[in-house]
Scaffold this motif. Structure first.
Motif, PDB file in Angstrom:
ATOM      1  N   ARG A   1       0.831  -1.204   0.000  1.00  0.00           N
ATOM      2  CA  ARG A   1       0.000   0.000   0.000  1.00  0.00           C
ATOM      3  C   ARG A   1       0.869   1.260   0.000  1.00  0.00           C
ATOM      4  O   ARG A   1       0.673   2.181  -0.773  1.00  0.00           O
ATOM      5  CB  ARG A   1      -0.940  -0.026   1.207  1.00  0.00           C
ATOM      6  CG  ARG A   1      -1.935   1.100   1.283  1.00  0.00           C
ATOM      7  CD  ARG A   1      -2.956   0.922   2.407  1.00  0.00           C
ATOM      8  NE  ARG A   1      -2.422   0.419   3.662  1.00  0.00           N
ATOM      9  CZ  ARG A   1      -2.610  -0.824   4.128  1.00  0.00           C
ATOM     10  NH1 ARG A   1      -3.308  -1.703   3.449  1.00  0.00           N
ATOM     11  NH2 ARG A   1      -2.094  -1.184   5.288  1.00  0.00           N
ATOM     12  N   ARG A   2       1.876   1.285   0.885  1.00  0.00           N
ATOM     13  CA  ARG A   2       2.747   2.457   0.971  1.00  0.00           C
ATOM     14  C   ARG A   2       3.578   2.612  -0.304  1.00  0.00           C
ATOM     15  O   ARG A   2       3.773   3.720  -0.790  1.00  0.00           O
ATOM     16  CB  ARG A   2       3.660   2.342   2.186  1.00  0.00           C
ATOM     17  CG  ARG A   2       4.540   3.543   2.448  1.00  0.00           C
ATOM     18  CD  ARG A   2       3.778   4.790   2.927  1.00  0.00           C
ATOM     19  NE  ARG A   2       2.986   4.534   4.093  1.00  0.00           N
ATOM     20  CZ  ARG A   2       3.405   4.608   5.360  1.00  0.00           C
ATOM     21  NH1 ARG A   2       4.639   4.963   5.630  1.00  0.00           N
ATOM     22  NH2 ARG A   2       2.577   4.347   6.354  1.00  0.00           N
ATOM     23  N   LEU A   3       4.048   1.512  -0.864  1.00  0.00           N
ATOM     24  CA  LEU A   3       4.829   1.588  -2.091  1.00  0.00           C
ATOM     25  C   LEU A   3       3.983   2.151  -3.229  1.00  0.00           C
ATOM     26  O   LEU A   3       4.450   3.005  -3.992  1.00  0.00           O
ATOM     27  CB  LEU A   3       5.382   0.217  -2.464  1.00  0.00           C
ATOM     28  CG  LEU A   3       6.322   0.172  -3.651  1.00  0.00           C
ATOM     29  CD1 LEU A   3       7.518   1.089  -3.447  1.00  0.00           C
ATOM     30  CD2 LEU A   3       6.784  -1.251  -3.902  1.00  0.00           C
ATOM     31  N   ARG A   4       2.738   1.721  -3.334  1.00  0.00           N
ATOM     32  CA  ARG A   4       1.853   2.282  -4.366  1.00  0.00           C
ATOM     33  C   ARG A   4       1.675   3.785  -4.159  1.00  0.00           C
ATOM     34  O   ARG A   4       1.661   4.545  -5.121  1.00  0.00           O
ATOM     35  CB  ARG A   4       0.501   1.574  -4.360  1.00  0.00           C
ATOM     36  CG  ARG A   4       0.532   0.208  -5.022  1.00  0.00           C
ATOM     37  CD  ARG A   4      -0.861  -0.353  -5.223  1.00  0.00           C
ATOM     38  NE  ARG A   4      -1.604  -0.557  -3.995  1.00  0.00           N
ATOM     39  CZ  ARG A   4      -1.570  -1.662  -3.251  1.00  0.00           C
ATOM     40  NH1 ARG A   4      -0.827  -2.685  -3.624  1.00  0.00           N
ATOM     41  NH2 ARG A   4      -2.285  -1.758  -2.161  1.00  0.00           N
ATOM     42  N   GLU A   5       1.561   4.214  -2.902  1.00  0.00           N
ATOM     43  CA  GLU A   5       1.392   5.641  -2.614  1.00  0.00           C
ATOM     44  C   GLU A   5       2.606   6.451  -3.064  1.00  0.00           C
ATOM     45  O   GLU A   5       2.460   7.478  -3.718  1.00  0.00           O
ATOM     46  CB  GLU A   5       1.168   5.869  -1.116  1.00  0.00           C
ATOM     47  CG  GLU A   5      -0.166   5.402  -0.606  1.00  0.00           C
ATOM     48  CD  GLU A   5      -0.260   5.469   0.914  1.00  0.00           C
ATOM     49  OE1 GLU A   5       0.638   6.074   1.565  1.00  0.00           O
ATOM     50  OE2 GLU A   5      -1.222   4.910   1.461  1.00  0.00           O
ATOM     51  N   VAL A   6       3.810   5.988  -2.720  1.00  0.00           N
ATOM     52  CA  VAL A   6       4.988   6.768  -3.061  1.00  0.00           C
ATOM     53  C   VAL A   6       5.319   6.698  -4.547  1.00  0.00           C
ATOM     54  O   VAL A   6       5.895   7.634  -5.098  1.00  0.00           O
ATOM     55  CB  VAL A   6       6.233   6.389  -2.195  1.00  0.00           C
ATOM     56  CG1 VAL A   6       5.974   6.691  -0.727  1.00  0.00           C
ATOM     57  CG2 VAL A   6       6.667   4.969  -2.405  1.00  0.00           C
ATOM     58  N   LEU A   7       4.944   5.617  -5.187  1.00  0.00           N
ATOM     59  CA  LEU A   7       5.220   5.509  -6.624  1.00  0.00           C
ATOM     60  C   LEU A   7       4.330   6.439  -7.451  1.00  0.00           C
ATOM     61  O   LEU A   7       4.677   6.792  -8.580  1.00  0.00           O
ATOM     62  CB  LEU A   7       5.061   4.078  -7.111  1.00  0.00           C
ATOM     63  CG  LEU A   7       6.201   3.142  -6.702  1.00  0.00           C
ATOM     64  CD1 LEU A   7       5.919   1.717  -7.175  1.00  0.00           C
ATOM     65  CD2 LEU A   7       7.535   3.630  -7.227  1.00  0.00           C
ATOM     66  N   LYS A   8       3.221   6.869  -6.888  1.00  0.00           N
ATOM     67  CA  LYS A   8       2.381   7.842  -7.582  1.00  0.00           C
ATOM     68  C   LYS A   8       3.142   9.144  -7.787  1.00  0.00           C
ATOM     69  O   LYS A   8       2.860   9.891  -8.715  1.00  0.00           O
ATOM     70  CB  LYS A   8       1.102   8.135  -6.786  1.00  0.00           C
ATOM     71  CG  LYS A   8       0.117   7.009  -6.804  1.00  0.00           C
ATOM     72  CD  LYS A   8      -1.107   7.370  -5.954  1.00  0.00           C
ATOM     73  CE  LYS A   8      -2.061   6.201  -5.865  1.00  0.00           C
ATOM     74  NZ  LYS A   8      -3.199   6.515  -4.986  1.00  0.00           N
ATOM     75  N   GLU A   9       4.100   9.430  -6.917  1.00  0.00           N
ATOM     76  CA  GLU A   9       4.876  10.659  -6.977  1.00  0.00           C
ATOM     77  C   GLU A   9       6.257  10.455  -7.601  1.00  0.00           C
ATOM     78  O   GLU A   9       7.070  11.368  -7.618  1.00  0.00           O
ATOM     79  CB  GLU A   9       5.044  11.214  -5.567  1.00  0.00           C
ATOM     80  CG  GLU A   9       3.724  11.499  -4.880  1.00  0.00           C
ATOM     81  CD  GLU A   9       3.887  11.798  -3.398  1.00  0.00           C
ATOM     82  OE1 GLU A   9       5.020  12.002  -2.944  1.00  0.00           O
ATOM     83  OE2 GLU A   9       2.866  11.818  -2.706  1.00  0.00           O
TER      84      GLU A   9
END
Length: 72
Positions: free
Chosen positions: A61-69
């Motif tokens: 979940r966190r990796l998906r969040e940071v990869l958006k940026e």
């Protein structure tokens, strides 16, 4: 990059660190919700697996969040 080359990398990048932080947060929340303590030897087989599931999902979940940026 070959998987063997990847294994040689010793430094974690910002995305890996963010993913790990997400796993830590998820595991902390999971333990707190159940109130069963942090000693893994008292967990039954299902609780052990659910703890790992919480870490796995928290990392993803966190990796998906940071990869958006991500700049790529």
């Amino acid at each position: 990059m070959a998987i063997d080359d990847y294994k040689k990398i010793r430094n974690l990048d910002a995305y890996e660190l963010a993913a790990l932080d997400g796993g830590v947060d998820a595991v902390g929340e999971w333990i707190a919700e159940r109130g069963i303590g942090t000693e893994l030897s008292v967990y039954d087989e299902l609780d052990q697996r659910m703890l790992v599931k919480a870490a796995w999902e928290g990392c993803a979940r966190r990796l998906r969040e940071v990869l958006k940026e991500a700049p790529f």
